[in-house]
Design a protein around this motif. Structure first.
Motif, PDB file in Angstrom:
ATOM      1  N   ALA A  67       0.825  -1.208   0.000  1.00  0.00           N
ATOM      2  CA  ALA A  67       0.000   0.000   0.000  1.00  0.00           C
ATOM      3  C   ALA A  67       0.862   1.262   0.000  1.00  0.00           C
ATOM      4  N   ARG A  68       1.953   1.240   0.727  1.00  0.00           N
ATOM      5  CA  ARG A  68       2.800   2.437   0.847  1.00  0.00           C
ATOM      6  C   ARG A  68       3.785   2.600  -0.307  1.00  0.00           C
ATOM      7  N   LEU A  69       4.291   1.480  -0.825  1.00  0.00           N
ATOM      8  CA  LEU A  69       5.344   1.549  -1.841  1.00  0.00           C
ATOM      9  C   LEU A  69       4.834   1.328  -3.265  1.00  0.00           C
ATOM     10  N   GLY A  70       3.659   0.735  -3.383  1.00  0.00           N
ATOM     11  CA  GLY A  70       3.126   0.444  -4.710  1.00  0.00           C
ATOM     12  C   GLY A  70       3.809  -0.734  -5.383  1.00  0.00           C
ATOM     13  N   ARG A  71       4.471  -1.549  -4.614  1.00  0.00           N
ATOM     14  CA  ARG A  71       5.121  -2.761  -5.132  1.00  0.00           C
ATOM     15  C   ARG A  71       5.172  -3.791  -4.015  1.00  0.00           C
ATOM     16  N   GLU A  72       5.282  -5.044  -4.412  1.00  0.00           N
ATOM     17  CA  GLU A  72       5.342  -6.109  -3.419  1.00  0.00           C
ATOM     18  C   GLU A  72       6.748  -6.255  -2.861  1.00  0.00           C
ATOM     19  N   VAL A  73       6.821  -6.461  -1.564  1.00  0.00           N
ATOM     20  CA  VAL A  73       8.079  -6.726  -0.877  1.00  0.00           C
ATOM     21  C   VAL A  73       7.853  -7.970  -0.025  1.00  0.00           C
ATOM     22  N   PRO A  74       8.488  -9.088  -0.385  1.00  0.00           N
ATOM     23  CA  PRO A  74       8.342 -10.290   0.446  1.00  0.00           C
ATOM     24  C   PRO A  74       8.940 -10.072   1.838  1.00  0.00           C
ATOM     25  N   VAL A  75       8.256 -10.609   2.845  1.00  0.00           N
ATOM     26  CA  VAL A  75       8.682 -10.451   4.236  1.00  0.00           C
ATOM     27  C   VAL A  75       8.683 -11.818   4.899  1.00  0.00           C
ATOM     28  N   VAL A  76       9.749 -12.113   5.619  1.00  0.00           N
ATOM     29  CA  VAL A  76       9.834 -13.319   6.441  1.00  0.00           C
ATOM     30  C   VAL A  76       9.864 -12.857   7.885  1.00  0.00           C
ATOM     31  N   VAL A  77       9.028 -13.458   8.726  1.00  0.00           N
ATOM     32  CA  VAL A  77       8.961 -13.090  10.140  1.00  0.00           C
ATOM     33  C   VAL A  77       9.339 -14.305  10.978  1.00  0.00           C
ATOM     34  N   ARG A  78      10.144 -14.055  12.021  1.00  0.00           N
ATOM     35  CA  ARG A  78      10.529 -15.093  12.970  1.00  0.00           C
ATOM     36  C   ARG A  78      10.326 -14.569  14.385  1.00  0.00           C
ATOM     37  N   THR A  79       9.941 -15.472  15.279  1.00  0.00           N
ATOM     38  CA  THR A  79       9.840 -15.106  16.688  1.00  0.00           C
ATOM     39  C   THR A  79      11.235 -15.061  17.294  1.00  0.00           C
ATOM     40  N   ALA A  80      11.337 -14.448  18.462  1.00  0.00           N
ATOM     41  CA  ALA A  80      12.617 -14.435  19.174  1.00  0.00           C
ATOM     42  C   ALA A  80      13.066 -15.863  19.464  1.00  0.00           C
ATOM     43  N   ALA A  81      12.134 -16.737  19.834  1.00  0.00           N
ATOM     44  CA  ALA A  81      12.484 -18.138  20.108  1.00  0.00           C
ATOM     45  C   ALA A  81      13.002 -18.832  18.849  1.00  0.00           C
ATOM     46  N   GLU A  82      12.383 -18.537  17.719  1.00  0.00           N
ATOM     47  CA  GLU A  82      12.861 -19.137  16.467  1.00  0.00           C
ATOM     48  C   GLU A  82      14.254 -18.629  16.110  1.00  0.00           C
TER      49      GLU A  82
END
Length: 176
Positions: A67-82
């Motif tokens: 929505a902000r950039l007008g392009r897709e940016v893949p994101v990977v999220v990990r927990t602190a434990a991971e």
């Protein structure tokens, strides 16, 4: 509430991929995340959010970025434990932290794709397998890697690579 790290792929690599870290912090805060901190200028952020599936959190961040950039940016999220498990589970010797890296995978690759990945084919680079990660060692540097440019195509899943120094710093920031 839990601490998370978000790893944005392909941010601030070229002129058209620019994202100001102040903007990223603001966008994450707009999603309701607190304690937002960024590391370096390469799309690494840590934050606190209600506990939930990391895929759902990644999708929310991806939506905000689109929505902000007008392009897709893949994101990977990990927990602190991971992240703790990633650091503890590294099967490779850390000879030079700048030449060691972790490829964070958005999901587990299909078993047949993983079996088709033959580490000897990339020698002298080294590859170790972890849970939704590949551990990498680049004796000639990441810029000369033969594996990284083909990683997503070979595995069939989105991936983003961080050097060992960045991985351990993100872990420290999730504890801060």
């Amino acid at each position: 509430m839990a601490r998370y790290a978000a790893l944005l792929r392909g941010v601030n690599v070229t002129g058209d991929s620019r994202v100001a870290m102040a903007d990223l912090r603001a966008w994450l805060a707009d999603l309701g995340y607190t304690g937002v901190r960024t590391h370096l200028n390469s799309g690494n952020a840590v934050f606190t959010a209600p506990e939930g599936p990391t895929e759902r959190i990644a999708a929310a961040i991806e939506g905000r970025l689109t929505a902000r950039l007008g392009r897709e940016v893949p994101v990977v999220v990990r927990t602190a434990a991971e992240l703790t498990a990633v650091v503890a589970g590294n099967p490779l010797e850390i000879r030079d932290p700048a030449r060691c890296a972790v490829a964070f995978l958005a999901e587990d690759p299909a078993p047949e794709r993983l079996r088709a990945l033959k580490p000897a084919e990339f020698a002298p680079e080294e590859v170790g397998l972890g849970e939704k990660v590949l551990y990498l060692y680049f004796p000639n540097g990441l810029g000369r890697s033969t594996l990284v440019p083909t990683l997503e195509r070979r595995l069939g899943v989105p991936a983003t690579v961080r050097n060992w120094n960045t991985v351990t710093r993100l872990l420290a920031l999730t504890d801060a």
